[in-house]
Design a protein around this motif. Sequence first.
Motif, PDB file in Angstrom:
ATOM      1  N   ARG A   1       0.876  -1.057  -0.011  1.00 31.53           N
ATOM      2  CA  ARG A   1      -0.136   0.098   0.108  1.00 31.53           C
ATOM      3  C   ARG A   1       0.708   1.092   0.056  1.00 31.53           C
ATOM      4  O   ARG A   1       0.294   2.297   0.239  1.00 31.53           O
ATOM      5  N   ASN A   2       2.213   1.063  -0.298  1.00 34.21           N
ATOM      6  CA  ASN A   2       3.027   2.270   0.025  1.00 34.21           C
ATOM      7  C   ASN A   2       3.030   2.809  -1.657  1.00 34.21           C
ATOM      8  O   ASN A   2       3.323   2.499  -2.537  1.00 34.21           O
ATOM      9  N   THR A   3       2.482   4.241  -1.628  1.00 35.99           N
ATOM     10  CA  THR A   3       2.179   4.902  -2.865  1.00 35.99           C
ATOM     11  C   THR A   3       3.263   5.114  -3.635  1.00 35.99           C
ATOM     12  O   THR A   3       3.565   5.244  -4.897  1.00 35.99           O
ATOM     13  N   GLU A   4       4.456   4.885  -3.069  1.00 30.89           N
ATOM     14  CA  GLU A   4       5.736   5.519  -3.628  1.00 30.89           C
ATOM     15  C   GLU A   4       6.197   4.417  -4.439  1.00 30.89           C
ATOM     16  O   GLU A   4       7.009   4.394  -5.330  1.00 30.89           O
ATOM     17  N   ASP A   5       5.760   3.141  -4.269  1.00 33.81           N
ATOM     18  CA  ASP A   5       6.182   1.854  -4.907  1.00 33.81           C
ATOM     19  C   ASP A   5       4.980   1.636  -6.015  1.00 33.81           C
ATOM     20  O   ASP A   5       5.460   0.558  -6.737  1.00 33.81           O
ATOM     21  N   LEU A   6       3.927   2.124  -6.115  1.00 31.95           N
ATOM     22  CA  LEU A   6       3.088   1.664  -6.886  1.00 31.95           C
ATOM     23  C   LEU A   6       3.485   1.789  -8.644  1.00 31.95           C
ATOM     24  O   LEU A   6       2.955   0.934  -9.468  1.00 31.95           O
ATOM     25  N   GLU A   7       4.339   2.800  -8.898  1.00 31.19           N
ATOM     26  CA  GLU A   7       4.582   2.996 -10.173  1.00 31.19           C
ATOM     27  C   GLU A   7       5.278   1.790 -10.827  1.00 31.19           C
ATOM     28  O   GLU A   7       5.387   1.773 -11.945  1.00 31.19           O
ATOM     29  N   LEU A   8       5.820   0.848 -10.104  1.00 31.25           N
ATOM     30  CA  LEU A   8       6.701  -0.220 -10.539  1.00 31.25           C
ATOM     31  C   LEU A   8       6.005  -1.482 -11.116  1.00 31.25           C
ATOM     32  O   LEU A   8       6.436  -2.172 -11.657  1.00 31.25           O
ATOM     33  N   ALA A   9       4.680  -1.220 -11.059  1.00 29.58           N
ATOM     34  CA  ALA A   9       3.869  -1.993 -11.652  1.00 29.58           C
ATOM     35  C   ALA A   9       3.642  -1.817 -13.115  1.00 29.58           C
ATOM     36  O   ALA A   9       3.152  -2.668 -13.826  1.00 29.58           O
ATOM     37  N   PHE A  10       4.042  -0.667 -13.514  1.00 31.14           N
ATOM     38  CA  PHE A  10       3.913  -0.260 -14.935  1.00 31.14           C
ATOM     39  C   PHE A  10       5.486   0.133 -15.612  1.00 31.14           C
ATOM     40  O   PHE A  10       6.179   0.194 -14.933  1.00 31.14           O
ATOM     41  N   SER A  11       5.308   0.291 -16.936  1.00 31.42           N
ATOM     42  CA  SER A  11       6.645   0.063 -17.386  1.00 31.42           C
ATOM     43  C   SER A  11       6.622   1.440 -18.487  1.00 31.42           C
ATOM     44  O   SER A  11       5.486   1.616 -19.222  1.00 31.42           O
ATOM     45  N   GLY A  12       7.659   2.032 -18.874  1.00 29.65           N
ATOM     46  CA  GLY A  12       7.518   2.916 -20.319  1.00 29.65           C
ATOM     47  C   GLY A  12       6.911   4.103 -19.933  1.00 29.65           C
ATOM     48  O   GLY A  12       6.656   4.607 -18.779  1.00 29.65           O
ATOM     49  N   VAL A  13       6.221   4.463 -21.150  1.00 36.89           N
ATOM     50  CA  VAL A  13       5.506   5.740 -20.972  1.00 36.89           C
ATOM     51  C   VAL A  13       4.161   5.643 -20.042  1.00 36.89           C
ATOM     52  O   VAL A  13       3.340   6.543 -19.463  1.00 36.89           O
ATOM     53  N   ALA A  14       3.717   4.296 -19.713  1.00 37.61           N
ATOM     54  CA  ALA A  14       2.630   4.156 -18.930  1.00 37.61           C
ATOM     55  C   ALA A  14       2.917   4.420 -17.423  1.00 37.61           C
ATOM     56  O   ALA A  14       1.996   4.903 -16.693  1.00 37.61           O
ATOM     57  N   ARG A  15       4.188   4.271 -17.153  1.00 36.19           N
ATOM     58  CA  ARG A  15       4.699   4.636 -15.759  1.00 36.19           C
ATOM     59  C   ARG A  15       4.733   5.871 -15.828  1.00 36.19           C
ATOM     60  O   ARG A  15       4.456   6.484 -14.677  1.00 36.19           O
TER      61      ARG A  15
END
Length: 323
Positions: free
Chosen positions: A86-100
Amino acid sequence: MADTLAMSPFKIPLEDEELLCGHEGFRVLRDYLARDADFCSTHIHSDPATQAKWLLHRDLLHALVMPVVSLFKRASALAEAALCTRNTEDLELAFSGVARGAFLCLQCFVEEEEDWCRTIGCPACVTTATLSTESHIRLTIAASLLSTSPVSTPNSSNASTPTDEHPSPSKSLPPLPHILPALRDALSSDPFWGPDHWTHMFARADQLSADIQELIAECIDLESLVSSPRPTSYSSAGPRRVGTAPALLLQRMAHGEEEERKGAKVRVSQMAKRQMKLRDEEMEMVRRCAMQCWARTAVPSRIRGELLGMRDGEKRRRNLSCP
């Protein structure tokens, strides 16, 4: 000056307003938003016609931005399920490239401007805040482009009307390109922005729209992976079904850890074989020294030879550590 503050910066043609207000999905949305129509002290004294314009433009902005906010909330939920955090700082790791990049952009904006994204507050203030920063303008343009995109967009999914959990196609929101010419004219007549900023902002908004579409595509893939069952695991007590899999992301991480534990297959060199033999001989030498020290105390030579692994009359063999 008071008349200027009391007027909406957006000018939408009357025929477009009539066509928009005649759409069933947009009409349901307006009926829902009508419960929040409290104007602030600056705009409360506007005439009814002007207030009606404020409300229409507020509802139009809500129809544009809220589907994008719903997309971000869904992407965050999928990322939490995929990463088991639930750490919001880590959620971006689920996506890649321009989607991130699109996820990060929405994450920063929605957290800082949540009231504007949800059109909370005075309808006139919410509408005028659209021109307050470049981020507001860029997201509004991108949302309008997404509403007219032929691919799967938030408007065509589950974010059509706030009153329906699963809205029917007849109540989905229509394409909303009406804001683009109105926003362009508002920027051109604005004393701060002027007509020179539209081309630059539209180009950046168009790129953001494309990035959000990539985010939508990754959310579709991530949702199918999150909802897929994990393979059955077996133990000594018998087969046992484990819960649903977090995502392919965790499977790849586990597979990567397993490969890291196995290590890469390499050919053992002669030097490595020699080092291994020296290590074994060193351990044997230590054992012999200990046995010899113990054997000298009171053990006969025959028994001492047996303990050292030597037969009667057998001579000591040469080895690498003691030639």
